[in-house]
Design an enzyme around this catalytic site. Structure first.
Site, PDB file in Angstrom:
ATOM      1  N   GLU A   1      55.024  32.745  51.392  1.00  0.00           N
ATOM      2  CA  GLU A   1      53.749  32.836  51.553  1.00  0.00           C
ATOM      3  C   GLU A   1      52.904  31.598  52.028  1.00  0.00           C
ATOM      4  O   GLU A   1      53.338  30.682  51.307  1.00  0.00           O
ATOM      5  CB  GLU A   1      52.693  33.728  50.878  1.00  0.00           C
ATOM      6  CG  GLU A   1      53.503  35.044  50.310  1.00  0.00           C
ATOM      7  CD  GLU A   1      52.956  35.631  48.890  1.00  0.00           C
ATOM      8  OE1 GLU A   1      52.331  35.201  48.199  1.00  0.00           O
ATOM      9  OE2 GLU A   1      53.531  36.741  48.647  1.00  0.00           O
TER      10      GLU A   1
ATOM     11  N   LYS B   1      50.271  29.000  51.425  1.00  0.00           N
ATOM     12  CA  LYS B   1      49.347  28.696  50.083  1.00  0.00           C
ATOM     13  C   LYS B   1      48.323  28.491  50.595  1.00  0.00           C
ATOM     14  O   LYS B   1      47.785  27.547  50.973  1.00  0.00           O
ATOM     15  CB  LYS B   1      50.074  27.446  49.324  1.00  0.00           C
ATOM     16  CG  LYS B   1      49.288  27.087  48.173  1.00  0.00           C
ATOM     17  CD  LYS B   1      49.827  26.022  47.143  1.00  0.00           C
ATOM     18  CE  LYS B   1      49.326  25.784  45.799  1.00  0.00           C
ATOM     19  NZ  LYS B   1      47.704  25.784  46.007  1.00  0.00           N
TER      20      LYS B   1
ATOM     21  N   ARG C   1      39.501  32.546  38.816  1.00  0.00           N
ATOM     22  CA  ARG C   1      40.643  31.868  38.379  1.00  0.00           C
ATOM     23  C   ARG C   1      40.457  31.351  36.820  1.00  0.00           C
ATOM     24  O   ARG C   1      41.238  31.720  36.013  1.00  0.00           O
ATOM     25  CB  ARG C   1      40.864  30.399  38.937  1.00  0.00           C
ATOM     26  CG  ARG C   1      41.692  29.519  38.296  1.00  0.00           C
ATOM     27  CD  ARG C   1      42.999  29.589  38.614  1.00  0.00           C
ATOM     28  NE  ARG C   1      43.901  28.626  38.334  1.00  0.00           N
ATOM     29  CZ  ARG C   1      44.839  27.559  38.831  1.00  0.00           C
ATOM     30  NH1 ARG C   1      44.401  27.582  39.804  1.00  0.00           N
ATOM     31  NH2 ARG C   1      45.511  27.065  38.148  1.00  0.00           N
TER      32      ARG C   1
ATOM     33  N   PHE D   1      47.794  39.050  47.603  1.00  0.00           N
ATOM     34  CA  PHE D   1      49.272  38.850  47.547  1.00  0.00           C
ATOM     35  C   PHE D   1      50.113  39.633  46.548  1.00  0.00           C
ATOM     36  O   PHE D   1      51.369  39.383  46.298  1.00  0.00           O
ATOM     37  CB  PHE D   1      49.754  37.180  47.466  1.00  0.00           C
ATOM     38  CG  PHE D   1      48.735  36.305  46.625  1.00  0.00           C
ATOM     39  CD1 PHE D   1      48.948  36.349  45.260  1.00  0.00           C
ATOM     40  CD2 PHE D   1      47.926  35.650  46.915  1.00  0.00           C
ATOM     41  CE1 PHE D   1      48.392  35.617  44.225  1.00  0.00           C
ATOM     42  CE2 PHE D   1      47.296  34.669  46.219  1.00  0.00           C
ATOM     43  CZ  PHE D   1      47.367  34.797  44.986  1.00  0.00           C
TER      44      PHE D   1
ATOM     45  N   LYS E   1      55.424  26.216  44.013  1.00  0.00           N
ATOM     46  CA  LYS E   1      54.183  25.654  45.321  1.00  0.00           C
ATOM     47  C   LYS E   1      54.842  24.586  45.745  1.00  0.00           C
ATOM     48  O   LYS E   1      55.334  23.699  45.164  1.00  0.00           O
ATOM     49  CB  LYS E   1      52.855  25.516  44.648  1.00  0.00           C
ATOM     50  CG  LYS E   1      52.649  24.595  43.579  1.00  0.00           C
ATOM     51  CD  LYS E   1      51.559  24.567  42.852  1.00  0.00           C
ATOM     52  CE  LYS E   1      51.358  23.558  41.795  1.00  0.00           C
ATOM     53  NZ  LYS E   1      50.136  23.563  41.012  1.00  0.00           N
TER      54      LYS E   1
END
Ligand code: AMP
Length: 560
Positions: free
Chosen positions: A248, A250, A270, A340, A418
């Site tokens: 996906e 980022k 977050r 997501f 990532k």
């Protein structure tokens, strides 16, 4: 009823020791004596917050209100208060000192009389949080005055620090988790699991004492810790490790966890703070595009600029922080939502399901308009293509996720990689230093950085670095900079002769009005001391601004 004084004594003892094992042991023995109501409160208190992060309550006390209350409660003048603050750099020391010298002096003001209980302080904090409207300041003042009026110096020290969310005793989640485990004979993993599901160590401590930790589970309305990503070692390396990956973009935005129950929507940031009120359009997107009675969704909110590219992170923060007049900021900085993951659906936690199944269910309930595109592939070339697209569109890179992996709340593991561009480093001049705290009190713990402006020759400030400094480096650097101190400034800060260059890595350069350069580094980390470089070789402001312009493809290829 446990007195607040005994809590303050605990904090004082913890503050005086460096090792986390000793801190944990002290805290564990304190927790083991508390009743259920106190257990709900003390874990947040000891980490420096009046309420857990996920709570709706906010104290809303700023430094000036606090100083005002101290002045009214003790008779100290604001000048005296400012003087102590300048000398100590610590609101707790200010409170302790003025309460200790309270006028008119009565014998009771010199001794700790322990009339305040932990729950008294908590209920006054609740009153402070509830105060609203025109008379809000007056109400806050009344409760703060009461608290300082009833406390001795040691209690005042920690009430003041708590009120400003600045505890400075070096107790974080890890220590509290281990202390709960130790106090109630549980494993740290059991406590951690409960915490990941509830984000509330108070609740976890209560259940641990009652022997009912295993009852804790995911509930709509209570944020769960988010799954995190590890930095992958480039595309080929990470793909070799993962095999097939769900790839996906980022997105360059800010994480949101969205809880839906019928038409009631709550959004958590977050840091698991409730941000629903600040993000009305996200609420709208979910109402319109998610067909589920109840769900917990995971995704990224992105601020979209006029050119369709994501706006810098600090713009999106303006949206997350705004509590009032939200509409106006929402017009200026509109948000997009990219979902997501799906961790809970219609009464069922899905965290143990593999990602591919969670994704299938997510596609069933959410409109593709708000879904992050996902490609499952084992071809590194295909991943590189998606990576280029993401960077070209102004995003950060890609995420590689193992399609078979469960959702692991609070974990940063190998199931999510990532992949981001390697950021360059900057060589910057050290122009100041700040004394550390606690265990680091006799060392300079952070360093002020600057970059020369080629037009004026002046050194312009770009912020502070405190990360990446090992214990050995601490004493070496302190030794080095002690000789370079020019002026001892306010509180804990000193100005140093600009001689030493630090090579500093960072995540991003941001525009900032806080520093004279007009820029700030996000997450700066000391890479090494460049003793091979002279002052003239430091990176100039020109380079800082050109890095700012090129980062995240801002001047790079256009989307598509
Ligand atoms: P970092 O903050 O660098 O550790 O990267 C992880 C963050 O990337 C997450 O917390 C999300 O906010 C963000 N992110 C952006 N796009 C995605 C994605 N497709 N999947 C997971 N996280 C993402």
């Amino acid at each position: 009823m446990t007195s607040f004084l005994s809590f303050a004594e605990l904090c004082h003892r913890i503050e005086g020791i460096g090792g986390s094992i000793e801190k944990t042991a002290l805290l564990a023995s304190f927790l083991s004596e508390l009743d259920e109501a106190e257990l709900l409160v003390v874990p947040s208190f000891v980490m420096g917050s009046a309420f857990p992060a996920s709570s709706e309550q906010l104290l809303g006390v700023g430094p000036s209100t606090l100083y005002d209350a101290l002045s009214k409660a003790t008779g100290a003048t604001s000048q005296e208060i400012m003087d102590i603050l300048r000398r100590t750099g610590d609101v707790g020391s200010v409170a302790a000192e003025v309460v200790g010298k309270r006028r008119p002096s009565t014998l009771s003001s010199f001794i700790e009389n322990d009339s305040l209980s932990i729950l008294d302080v908590y209920s006054r904090f609740l009153e402070l949080a509830r105060a609203s409207g025109k008379r809000c300041q007056g109400v806050k003042m009344k409760h703060l005055r009461y608290l300082f009026g009833e406390s001795g110096p040691l209690e005042a020290r920690y009430i003041a620090r708590l009120a400003l969310d600045d505890m400075r005793i070096g107790v974080g989640e890890g220590i509290v988790r281990d202390a709960i485990a130790k106090a109630f004979n549980r494993t740290s993993e059991e406590v951690e699991r409960g915490y990941n599901f509830t984000s509330d160590l108070g609740l976890v401590a209560q259940k641990a004492k009652a022997g009912r930790l295993s009852e804790l589970t995911i509930e709509i309305g209570r944020p769960i810790k988010m799954m995190l990503a590890q930095l992958g070692s480039g595309i080929p390396g990470s793909m070799a490790e993962m095999g097939a990956a769900a790839v996906e973009w980022k997105y360059d935005g800010s994480r949101v966890q969205i809880h839906k129950k019928g038409d009631e929507i709550e959004i958590f940031s977050r840091r698991l703070e409730r941000v629903t009120r600040s993000l009305p359009e996200i609420v709208g997107f979910v109402k319109e595009n998610v067909r589920a009675e109840s769900a917990i969704l995971d995704g990224e909110a992105v601020a979209r600029g006029d050119d369709g590219r994501p706006l810098p992170f600090q713009e999106i923060l303006k949206r997350f922080r705004r509590k009032y007049k939200v509409e106006r900021t929402a017009k200026k900085i509109p948000l997009e939502l990219w979902l997501f993951d799906l961790v809970y659906l219609d009464g069922q936690p899905l965290i143990d399901e593999p990602l591919r199944e969670r994704r299938r269910r997510l596609e069933e309930v959410a409109d593709s308009k708000i879904l992050a595109a996902q490609t499952v592939t084992s071809d590194p070339e295909k991943v590189a293509e998606i990576y280029e697209e993401a960077i070209g569109a102004g995003h950060e890179g890609v995420m590689l996720k193992s399609p078979d992996s469960p959702y692991a709340p609070g974990k940063r593991g190998k199931n999510w990689f990532k992949i981001k561009p390697v950021m360059e480093t900057l060589d910057l001049v050290v122009i100041g230093a700040r004394w550390g705290e606690g265990r680091r009190a006799s060392f300079f713990g952070s360093y002020r950085l600057a970059s020369p402006d080629p037009d004026t020759g002046r050194l312009e400030d770009v912020g502070w670095v405190a990360t990446g400094i090992t214990d050995e480096m601490l004493s070496e650097l302190t030794y080095l900079f002690k000789d370079l101190v020019l002026v001892s400034g306010e509180g804990m800060e000193v100005e140093v002769k600009p001689e030493v260059i630090f090579e500093v890595a960072f995540e991003e350069i941001q525009k900032s009005t806080n520093y004279s350069s007009g820029y700030a580094l996000r997450f700066p980390r000391l890479v090494r001391v460049r003793d091979d470089k002279a002052l003239e070789e430091a990176d100039s402001l020109e380079r800082v601004s050109s890095l700012y312009a090129t980062q995240r493809g801002r001047n790079g290829p256009s989307p598509g």
